[in-house]
Design an enzyme around this catalytic site. Structure first.
Site, PDB file in Angstrom:
ATOM      1  N   GLU A  15     179.412   8.111  13.456  1.00  0.00           N
ATOM      2  CA  GLU A  15     179.832   7.594  14.756  1.00  0.00           C
ATOM      3  C   GLU A  15     179.749   8.602  15.908  1.00  0.00           C
ATOM      4  O   GLU A  15     180.745   8.998  16.502  1.00  0.00           O
ATOM      5  CB  GLU A  15     181.253   7.025  14.670  1.00  0.00           C
ATOM      6  CG  GLU A  15     181.378   5.872  13.707  1.00  0.00           C
ATOM      7  CD  GLU A  15     182.691   5.114  13.822  1.00  0.00           C
ATOM      8  OE1 GLU A  15     182.749   3.975  13.336  1.00  0.00           O
ATOM      9  OE2 GLU A  15     183.659   5.648  14.407  1.00  0.00           O
TER      10      GLU A  15
ATOM     11  N   GLU B  43     180.870   0.663   7.408  1.00  0.00           N
ATOM     12  CA  GLU B  43     182.301   0.410   7.601  1.00  0.00           C
ATOM     13  C   GLU B  43     182.473  -0.989   8.167  1.00  0.00           C
ATOM     14  O   GLU B  43     181.756  -1.390   9.077  1.00  0.00           O
ATOM     15  CB  GLU B  43     182.964   1.396   8.578  1.00  0.00           C
ATOM     16  CG  GLU B  43     183.210   2.779   8.034  1.00  0.00           C
ATOM     17  CD  GLU B  43     183.941   3.671   9.040  1.00  0.00           C
ATOM     18  OE1 GLU B  43     184.744   3.144   9.848  1.00  0.00           O
ATOM     19  OE2 GLU B  43     183.702   4.885   9.018  1.00  0.00           O
TER      20      GLU B  43
END
Length: 470
Positions: free
Chosen positions: A160, A375
């Site tokens: 991320e 995720e």
């Protein structure tokens, strides 16, 4: 009609070193910026988290028992290099060898991330990835890991990149807690993408066995009113900040004209200048076709309106629904009053957004090769039923079911999606929510560190066995 997933599909669970390990200053581990930031600003710390440092055999035994055949793990950079560079900590190296061996013993394939929000404090204080020296140190650390851990077959450079820049320099909820600094946001994104590209090129040139990719958070952005040009523009600009800028860098090896036009607009309104060199572009271009896979983290979508005021963000850290505000000067504002369910933390539950994002990657970046959903999950204030030693988390099951259904649709429509990792394997520490917000398949009593399978764990087990989304 019941949908099915491919026979070779990975049914995984995700973790992260700082959120799961605990042992923040054990066996020679160096400090990270979060240690100080939490001590100074919050009522909780990452000690002991889920004590994965000591209890990983328990979690991996549970994984095997419940059909989880892949696990996302991150290496704590400061366990290997306490200062981010220089001297190696042998106890940290030994720990990860033991952890990976246990994964393979339990037939749970480790997908290993090199950096998951936890730059060593020495480097973070010196500017983190805004300082180009950190790029060099990261690449050295990556090379060390590639050589030291040949038992790892799946590597990701960063987790991320978008939310790191966003959290550190826009929302200000990650250390160093700076708000509304778009120059730093984009420079952080860019420099980390250069670091990613250098590490990928090094991996391929070095002939290391296995695969390498990157994990991006890709929240889908929609105009609140698709017929209103201001709302459409706000969604485009918000998408550039969070998605398009880093996807372009990953797969185009440059920033498209539309992307740079949006970036320049945002910087012209807010002040700031982006520093990109010809060498940077050469590095990005050299790596653009070398990524073996893309990891997509997806939790929510956002609806955008045009906005003509100053930047103001109120982050909902408590789970009191309705406590969020998000408006950015020169970009737009998020509209929370839409006919879509949302979590207690004001995250919009919209599985269609995951489908749209997957198909956007397939269409706009055809050199993506393959995708893992790395995720996805539901943060919840789980209610532990003492008499049954479990949690009846039907809302989580429903959330995951809905998202797996659209993944199955995307596969039918031509997307090469190879696996799904629920966030999270067991309950872990949450960066800006502490221990109240739980995501795990396994409930963790943070006082005793005992694990208890939730209803979702039994559901996930049947899913992994049958491949049928029921």
């Amino acid at each position: 009609m019941t949908k099915t997933l491919p026979e070779d599909f990975i049914f995984g669970g995700a973790t992260a070193a700082y959120q799961a390990e605990g042992a923040t200053n054990t066996d020679g581990k160096g400090r990270v910026a979060w240690d100080t930031y939490l001590e100074e600003n919050y009522w909780y710390t990452a000690e002991p988290a889920s004590d994965f440092y000591d209890r990983y055999p328990v979690d991996l035994e549970l994984s095997e028992k419940f059909g989880v055949n892949g696990i996302r793990i991150s290496i704590a950079w400061s366990r290997i290099f306490p200062n981010g560079y220089g001297e190696v900590n042998p106890k940290g190296v030994e720990y990860y060898h033991k952890l990976f061996a246990e994964c393979h013993k339990r037939h749970v394939e480790p997908f290993v991330t090199l950096h998951h929000f936890d730059t060593p404090e020495v480097l973070h204080k010196d500017g983190d990835f805004l300082n180009r020296k950190t790029i060099d140190y990261f690449v050295d650390y990556a090379e060390y890991c590639f050589k030291e851990f040949p038992e790892v077959k799946y590597w990701t450079t960063f987790n991320e990149i978008g939310p790191i820049g966003d959290g550190q320099y826009l929302v200000g909820k990650f250390p160093p807690g700076i708000k509304y600094d778009f120059e730093k946001v984009f420079q952080s994104h860019h420099n980390m993408m250069v670091a990613h590209a250098r590490a990928v090129k090094l991996f391929k040139d070095g002939g290391y066995k296995g695969e390498i990719g990157v994990v991006h958070a890709l929240p889908t952005k929609y105009p609140f009113d698709p017929s209103n040009p201001e709302d459409v523009r706000a969604a485009e600009l918000e998408d550039i900040i969070h998605n398009k800028f880093i996807l372009d860098a990953t797969y185009l090896g440059k920033y498209s004209r539309e992307t740079m036009e949006g970036v320049q607009h945002i910087l012209s309104v807010n002040g700031g200048k982006l520093n990109i060199t010809d060498e940077d572009y050469a590095i990005l271009d050299a790596a653009k076709d070398l990524n073996d896979f893309l990891g997509i983290n997806y939790y929510m979508s956002d609806w955008m309106r045009g906005y003509d005021g100053e930047s103001e963000i109120t982050h909902n850290a408590t789970g009191d629904k309705g406590g969020s505000k998000y408006q950015l000067k020169g970009v737009g504002q998020r509209e929370f009053d839409v006919d879509v369910p949302r979590t207690d933390w004001d995250w919009m539950i919209y599985p269609q957004g995951l489908y749209d994002q997957i198909m956007r990657v397939v269409k706009d970046y055809p050199n993506y090769h393959k995708i893992y959903i790395t995720e996805n999950g539901l943060g919840y204030k789980d209610e532990f039923i003492e008499s049954e030693k479990t949690v009846h988390d039907d809302a989580r099951i429903d959330y995951v079911r809905q998202h797996l259904n659209v993944i199955a649709d995307a596969i039918i429509d031509g997307a090469n999606v190879k696996g799904y990792f629920i966030w999270s394997l067991m309950d872990v520490f949450s960066w800006s929510n502490g221990y109240e917000k739980r995501y795990g398949l396994f409930y963790v009593d943070f006082e005793t560190q005992e694990r208890y399978p939730k209803k979702s764990a039994y559901w996930y087990k049947e899913l992994a066995e049958t491949k049928e989304i029921k």
